[in-house]
Design a protein around this motif. Sequence first.
Motif, short mmCIF file in Angstrom:
data_model
loop_
_atom_site.label_atom_id
_atom_site.label_comp_id
_atom_site.label_asym_id
_atom_site.label_seq_id
_atom_site.Cartn_x
_atom_site.Cartn_y
_atom_site.Cartn_z
N GLY A 95 0.84 -1.18 0.00
CA GLY A 95 0.00 0.00 0.00
C GLY A 95 0.87 1.23 0.00
O GLY A 95 1.80 1.33 -0.80
N VAL A 96 0.57 2.15 0.88
CA VAL A 96 1.30 3.42 0.84
C VAL A 96 2.08 3.66 2.13
O VAL A 96 2.14 4.77 2.62
N LEU A 97 2.67 2.61 2.64
CA LEU A 97 3.56 2.80 3.78
C LEU A 97 4.87 3.39 3.28
O LEU A 97 5.35 3.04 2.21
N ARG A 98 5.41 4.33 4.04
CA ARG A 98 6.73 4.84 3.68
C ARG A 98 7.67 4.50 4.82
O ARG A 98 7.42 4.84 5.97
N VAL A 99 8.74 3.80 4.48
CA VAL A 99 9.72 3.44 5.49
C VAL A 99 11.01 4.17 5.16
O VAL A 99 11.52 4.09 4.05
N LYS A 100 11.50 4.91 6.15
CA LYS A 100 12.75 5.61 5.97
C LYS A 100 13.82 4.77 6.63
O LYS A 100 13.76 4.52 7.84
N LEU A 101 14.76 4.31 5.84
CA LEU A 101 15.78 3.42 6.39
C LEU A 101 17.11 4.12 6.42
O LEU A 101 17.49 4.80 5.47
N LYS A 102 17.82 3.96 7.52
CA LYS A 102 19.21 4.41 7.55
C LYS A 102 20.07 3.19 7.35
O LYS A 102 20.00 2.24 8.13
N LEU A 103 20.84 3.19 6.28
CA LEU A 103 21.57 1.99 5.91
C LEU A 103 23.07 2.19 6.03
O LEU A 103 23.60 3.25 5.71
N ASP A 104 23.73 1.14 6.50
CA ASP A 104 25.18 1.07 6.43
C ASP A 104 25.47 -0.04 5.44
O ASP A 104 25.40 -1.21 5.80
N GLY A 105 25.77 0.28 4.20
CA GLY A 105 25.82 -0.75 3.16
C GLY A 105 24.41 -1.26 2.95
O GLY A 105 23.53 -0.51 2.59
#
Lengths: 441, 384
Positions: free
Chosen positions: B39-49
């Motif tokens: 659907g329209v979930l927005r996930v903001k991810l902080k990624l290390d690699g």
Amino acid sequence: MNHLIPPSILPYVLPVLYGVVIVAVLPLLAGYIVLLERKVMADMQARLGPMRVGPHGLLQPIADALKLLIKEDIIPVKADLFLFWCAPVLSVTMALLAYAAIPFGPAFQIADLNVGLLFILAISSLGIYGIVLGGWASNSHYSLLGALRSAAQLVSYETAAGLALVSALMLAGSLSMKDIVQAQYDQGVWFIFVVPVGFFIYLVGSIAETNRAPFDLPEAESELVAGYMTEYSGFRWALYFLGEYANMVVVASIATTLFLGGWLRPFARYQDHLFGTSVELLDILPTILFLGVAVYSFWLAPKQPVKIQKIVMALVGGLCLVLAVGMAGALFAPDAVRMGVHGAFWFLAKVFTYIYAFLWIRFTFPRYRFDQLMRLGWHFLIPLALVNVVVVGTTIVLQQNWDWRHPMLTAIVTTAIMLGVAAFLGREDKQHQAAVEAPEP
Amino acid sequence: MSDTRTDDRSKFGEGVNATVLGADEIILNMGPQHPSTHGVLRVKLKLDGERVVGSECIIGYLHRGVEKIAEHRSYQQFAPYVDRMDYVAAVSNGLGYCEAIEKLLGAEAPPRARVVRTILTELQRIASHLLWLGTHALDIGALTPVFYCFREREEILKIFEKYCGARLTTHAFRIGGLQYETYDGFEQDVKRFCEDFDKKVDEYETLLTENRIWVGRTKGVGILSAEDAIALAVTGPVLRASGIKWDIRKAAPYAAYDQYEFDIPTRQTGDTYDRYVVRMEEMRQSRRICLQAIENIPAGPIMARIGKVLKPPPGEVYHAIEAPKGELGYYVVSDGTTQPYRVRVRPPSFINLQAFDKMARGSLVADVVAIIGTIDIVLGEVDR
């Protein structure tokens, strides 16, 4: 014809002609592999697949290609323009270049290089630049992640696949694609039966090399949207797609040549001279097959809902009829023509069987995760391939020195040793997995 | 500005601060347009690699103010709206709402209505779990199960369609009972479906349960311990997979659940694989309930005598049911008029989604889609 062409360029005429044929036919072939894929997928998923454009969706690839041609070409503002333009072209060029050394039959080959296999491997490795550069030039996180995954994956799986090919190479004693097939004819056995483990490793490695599921991490749809091609659209995207499917045919051709006897028909050395003629029983098979398809198409044609679909279906039947007649006619033609036509048939039949295995695997398995993929490659396939090379080398030495002339026995012995090694590696892997999963203190 | 990078991963709800990034870290926005955010979930991810070091769920893209709408509708008028919250389990939503208002009125649906409600709700649970299974498998890369799941879900939707004319947002129940009698052949349809269904679940399990890749992708991924699950108020299969045997159908039976025998499947680890096993077993248990219920549907009226105009006495009520995704609660306040003073919904998806950050930290990008799938969210319900 000979007096029309100066003798100095005569040797180049046929290769150039073949090159033109390949460049012209391959995009169409790739399109129809896509259709095949969708139909096979539909069959496995209890549905029909494309049915609207042409009878049974037979014109769908053409409609798709047209759509992609006229689609808007979007280039992200912050993309590196030159590389963005370059990358898909690179990808598709390298895929097409590899066809130069592939023998589609004893007659149909652009160049019989004495290092043919090495050339194909080298060229198809270059294709990865298309993916990495495309991912970088797009200036998008998803593309970048896809490109990085792709770089790591291709490097590790090419090693495993290359080592798997070495086992077949040792049996053939040549790098020339033609000689490899000839060696299988002389030894009277396809190399898949001598080194099944090598074939298995190459199958897995080639799936990973072509970015197909379950190793499609660089373009993992549910994770990275479309991976390295996220920012591509229209015909640039189609070029990547073409490159991917062309690569599939390349790896299938390598597997066919090295393990499945290339253009040789099954039981190539068996001759029965049916009714005292020069016709072999098994050589009639292609004719029967095409005749069957032709009859089936003609039977289906009146059942199509729309007039144009009836016509197209009848045309398909006609085409199959022509092919059947061609196949039958070739039986009575001079040897070179007969071998060329029938060789091409068997070669393509094997290539498509191999591709079918690709599709089957794709629709059955979930996707690997990146770390699992790397572990499978480095902890399992590469050690297995290395041991395979040693074991096969040993049996070859045994054969030569002690006159051990039973290739099937070799197969059984090597496979047994390999299963032992595989079990050992699998246990190692499980222990490693358990160590990883153990809850941290 | 303080550095948000911290090794203390036990803190809940620690979001992503885009301005403070480590040298090798990037921010990746997943959604609201993404193939596997359901659907329209927005996930903001902080990624290390590819490793997730922080995450934040941004919701509200599907907010329609359902709770506010309730304040301007009569009690009956609002009933169809609840179907649009968890739209893959509309029947369950309707059951919760109708029972909450009945509780407020002090009325009770007749026994026949309650049994029919139970059957339809359990079928809806199966349909919802089927949709979850198909999309979850699709997220992990198994392309085929989704079509098998939809094939069976279609059978259930056909039963709904035959019963009340609608397939998705059914509005199957009314406050006080049912509007429609069951159609001729209802029992046979449900029975036929249930008898075939066990084999179908076996079929899905053949494709997935012991598949090495599937096990590798789900075992040890998104672990949620029992303590964390309770602390985050997680309910439903997610809670049960963490080892807590809590099911409102047993704990505070509603509809006709007290009459039937069924087990509450639980698992211990609380990883994605456990949640998968729990939901698969729940489908079998739902089938068991349906088979028991269909054997003996009591005769009698299907509607309680509650009158045409509903004017509940002033007061408030909280009623919760075990929806496919967890505890679905309705808190309704009446001021004695024909319209509710306030309707507050406790949607399971919204609460369960809060466990996302806890599950996702330290995992890989590929695990993130597995975790979103395993929580089994429907954004219509999260955003309301």
